[in-house]
Design a protein around this motif. Structure first.
Motif, PDB file in Angstrom:
ATOM      1  N   LEU A  33     -21.550  72.113   9.996  1.00  0.00           N
ATOM      2  CA  LEU A  33     -20.286  71.495  10.388  1.00  0.00           C
ATOM      3  C   LEU A  33     -19.520  72.352  11.390  1.00  0.00           C
ATOM      4  CD1 LEU A  33     -19.256  70.043   6.936  1.00  0.00           C
ATOM      5  CD2 LEU A  33     -19.946  68.750   8.967  1.00  0.00           C
ATOM      6  N   ASN A  34     -19.638  73.661  11.263  1.00  0.00           N
ATOM      7  CA  ASN A  34     -18.994  74.529  12.248  1.00  0.00           C
ATOM      8  C   ASN A  34     -19.658  74.424  13.614  1.00  0.00           C
ATOM      9  OD1 ASN A  34     -16.601  75.956  11.382  1.00  0.00           O
ATOM     10  ND2 ASN A  34     -17.888  76.673   9.713  1.00  0.00           N
ATOM     11  N   ALA A  35     -20.954  74.171  13.634  1.00  0.00           N
ATOM     12  CA  ALA A  35     -21.626  73.931  14.916  1.00  0.00           C
ATOM     13  C   ALA A  35     -21.046  72.672  15.564  1.00  0.00           C
ATOM     14  CB  ALA A  35     -23.136  73.797  14.711  1.00  0.00           C
ATOM     15  N   LEU A  36     -20.799  71.637  14.733  1.00  0.00           N
ATOM     16  CA  LEU A  36     -20.162  70.434  15.268  1.00  0.00           C
ATOM     17  C   LEU A  36     -18.766  70.759  15.777  1.00  0.00           C
ATOM     18  CD1 LEU A  36     -20.090  67.364  15.736  1.00  0.00           C
ATOM     19  CD2 LEU A  36     -19.206  67.130  13.398  1.00  0.00           C
ATOM     20  N   ARG A  37     -18.011  71.507  14.987  1.00  0.00           N
ATOM     21  CA  ARG A  37     -16.644  71.851  15.395  1.00  0.00           C
ATOM     22  C   ARG A  37     -16.635  72.596  16.742  1.00  0.00           C
ATOM     23  NH1 ARG A  37     -12.091  75.728  12.538  1.00  0.00           N
ATOM     24  NH2 ARG A  37     -10.453  75.115  13.956  1.00  0.00           N
ATOM     25  N   ARG A  38     -17.548  73.531  16.902  1.00  0.00           N
ATOM     26  CA  ARG A  38     -17.608  74.300  18.159  1.00  0.00           C
ATOM     27  C   ARG A  38     -17.971  73.422  19.354  1.00  0.00           C
ATOM     28  NH1 ARG A  38     -20.086  77.799  14.625  1.00  0.00           N
ATOM     29  NH2 ARG A  38     -22.147  77.257  15.432  1.00  0.00           N
ATOM     30  N   SER A  39     -18.670  72.310  19.100  1.00  0.00           N
ATOM     31  CA  SER A  39     -19.088  71.436  20.202  1.00  0.00           C
ATOM     32  C   SER A  39     -18.023  70.404  20.568  1.00  0.00           C
ATOM     33  CB  SER A  39     -20.386  70.716  19.837  1.00  0.00           C
ATOM     34  OG  SER A  39     -20.135  69.658  18.939  1.00  0.00           O
ATOM     35  N   LEU A  40     -16.954  70.340  19.773  1.00  0.00           N
ATOM     36  CA  LEU A  40     -15.921  69.329  19.987  1.00  0.00           C
ATOM     37  C   LEU A  40     -14.630  69.937  20.523  1.00  0.00           C
ATOM     38  CD1 LEU A  40     -16.316  67.275  16.671  1.00  0.00           C
ATOM     39  CD2 LEU A  40     -17.182  66.664  18.945  1.00  0.00           C
ATOM     40  N   THR A  41     -13.930  69.161  21.318  1.00  0.00           N
ATOM     41  CA  THR A  41     -12.573  69.485  21.722  1.00  0.00           C
ATOM     42  C   THR A  41     -11.657  68.705  20.790  1.00  0.00           C
ATOM     43  OG1 THR A  41     -13.274  69.782  24.002  1.00  0.00           O
ATOM     44  CG2 THR A  41     -10.932  69.414  23.636  1.00  0.00           C
ATOM     45  N   ASP A  42     -10.664  69.399  20.226  1.00  0.00           N
ATOM     46  CA  ASP A  42      -9.816  68.840  19.170  1.00  0.00           C
ATOM     47  C   ASP A  42      -8.342  69.034  19.533  1.00  0.00           C
ATOM     48  OD1 ASP A  42      -8.738  67.989  16.727  1.00  0.00           O
ATOM     49  OD2 ASP A  42      -9.282  69.840  15.679  1.00  0.00           O
ATOM     50  N   LEU A  76     -14.343  61.429  10.525  1.00  0.00           N
ATOM     51  CA  LEU A  76     -13.580  61.850  11.695  1.00  0.00           C
ATOM     52  C   LEU A  76     -13.364  60.705  12.680  1.00  0.00           C
ATOM     53  CD1 LEU A  76     -15.240  65.337  12.204  1.00  0.00           C
ATOM     54  CD2 LEU A  76     -12.897  64.887  11.462  1.00  0.00           C
ATOM     55  N   GLY A  77     -13.369  59.496  12.169  1.00  0.00           N
ATOM     56  CA  GLY A  77     -13.125  58.350  13.029  1.00  0.00           C
ATOM     57  C   GLY A  77     -11.709  58.365  13.576  1.00  0.00           C
ATOM     58  N   ASN A  78     -11.565  57.908  14.832  1.00  0.00           N
ATOM     59  CA  ASN A  78     -10.263  57.759  15.479  1.00  0.00           C
ATOM     60  C   ASN A  78      -9.453  59.054  15.431  1.00  0.00           C
ATOM     61  OD1 ASN A  78      -8.475  56.198  16.948  1.00  0.00           O
ATOM     62  ND2 ASN A  78      -7.428  55.404  15.136  1.00  0.00           N
ATOM     63  N   SER A  79     -10.086  60.169  15.767  1.00  0.00           N
ATOM     64  CA  SER A  79      -9.452  61.488  15.672  1.00  0.00           C
ATOM     65  C   SER A  79      -9.199  62.154  17.020  1.00  0.00           C
ATOM     66  CB  SER A  79     -10.323  62.415  14.810  1.00  0.00           C
ATOM     67  OG  SER A  79     -10.391  61.937  13.487  1.00  0.00           O
ATOM     68  N   ASN A 104     -14.211  60.295  21.795  1.00  0.00           N
ATOM     69  CA  ASN A 104     -14.784  60.372  23.136  1.00  0.00           C
ATOM     70  C   ASN A 104     -16.007  61.281  23.101  1.00  0.00           C
ATOM     71  OD1 ASN A 104     -15.073  59.943  25.876  1.00  0.00           O
ATOM     72  ND2 ASN A 104     -13.703  61.604  26.435  1.00  0.00           N
ATOM     73  N   ILE A 105     -16.883  61.017  22.144  1.00  0.00           N
ATOM     74  CA  ILE A 105     -18.097  61.819  22.008  1.00  0.00           C
ATOM     75  C   ILE A 105     -19.112  61.331  23.019  1.00  0.00           C
ATOM     76  CG2 ILE A 105     -19.963  62.443  20.432  1.00  0.00           C
ATOM     77  CD1 ILE A 105     -17.848  62.225  18.176  1.00  0.00           C
TER      78      ILE A 105
END
Length: 168
Positions: A33-42, A76-79, A104-105
């Motif tokens: 999940l942290n790999a996902l977090r690092r790949s996303l802009t939040d 994490l829909g609509n986030s 916007n993935i």
């Protein structure tokens, strides 16, 4: 003789600490999940509770776990997230729901998502996912939905074998 006794003592100490005492469970789900977090802009800090230093991610917002502390849902829909999916998500072996709709993935669906044998719903609609549907998703015998994206190319024939699949 004292040297030998010391070696036996050390061996028993190591053995008791590695075999007899309970071990802390690894954090492979948190790592994925942290790999996902690092790949996303939040920009809205939706993922601020995702602390890589915790023993497991079951206390994080937008994560649901079963009673054995395995991740079963990522919501994490609509986030307002952007970025890419990561192959590490394929390590969440108990995951049933991956809800990432209305973000916007971009990029492609990692073939490793085909490892998620418990996955029921993969909601990626209203994103900018492109590419083809990986044939490995045919491994997901409980999959019910895979809908509304920018995917192109033929639908893999192996998806026809998933009797539970309702929406593509």
């Amino acid at each position: 003789m004292a040297g030998r006794a010391l070696l036996v003592f050390l061996a028993l100490t190591i053995l008791s600490s590695s075999v007899l005492l309970p071990k802390a469970r690894g954090n492979s789900e948190g790592d994925a999940l942290n790999a996902l977090r690092r790949s996303l802009t939040d920009p809205d800090n939706v993922l601020q509770s995702w602390d890589p230093n915790l023993v497991n991610p079951c206390t994080w917002f937008h994560i649901t776990c079963n009673r054995d502390n395995h991740v079963t849902r990522v919501d994490l829909g609509n986030s307002n997230l952007s970025g890419h999916l990561v192959p590490e998500l394929g390590k969440l072996e108990h995951l049933q729901y991956l809800e990432l709709y209305k973000n916007n993935i971009q990029g492609t669906i990692p073939a490793e998502l085909g490892n998620l044998k418990s996955l029921i719903s993969l909601d990626l609609y209203n994103n900018n996912i492109s590419g083809t549907i990986p044939p490995s998703l045919g491994n997901l015998k409980s999959l019910t939905r895979l809908n509304d994206n920018q995917l192109h190319g033929p639908i893999p024939r192996v998806l026809a074998g998933i009797s539970s699949l309702k929406v593509v």
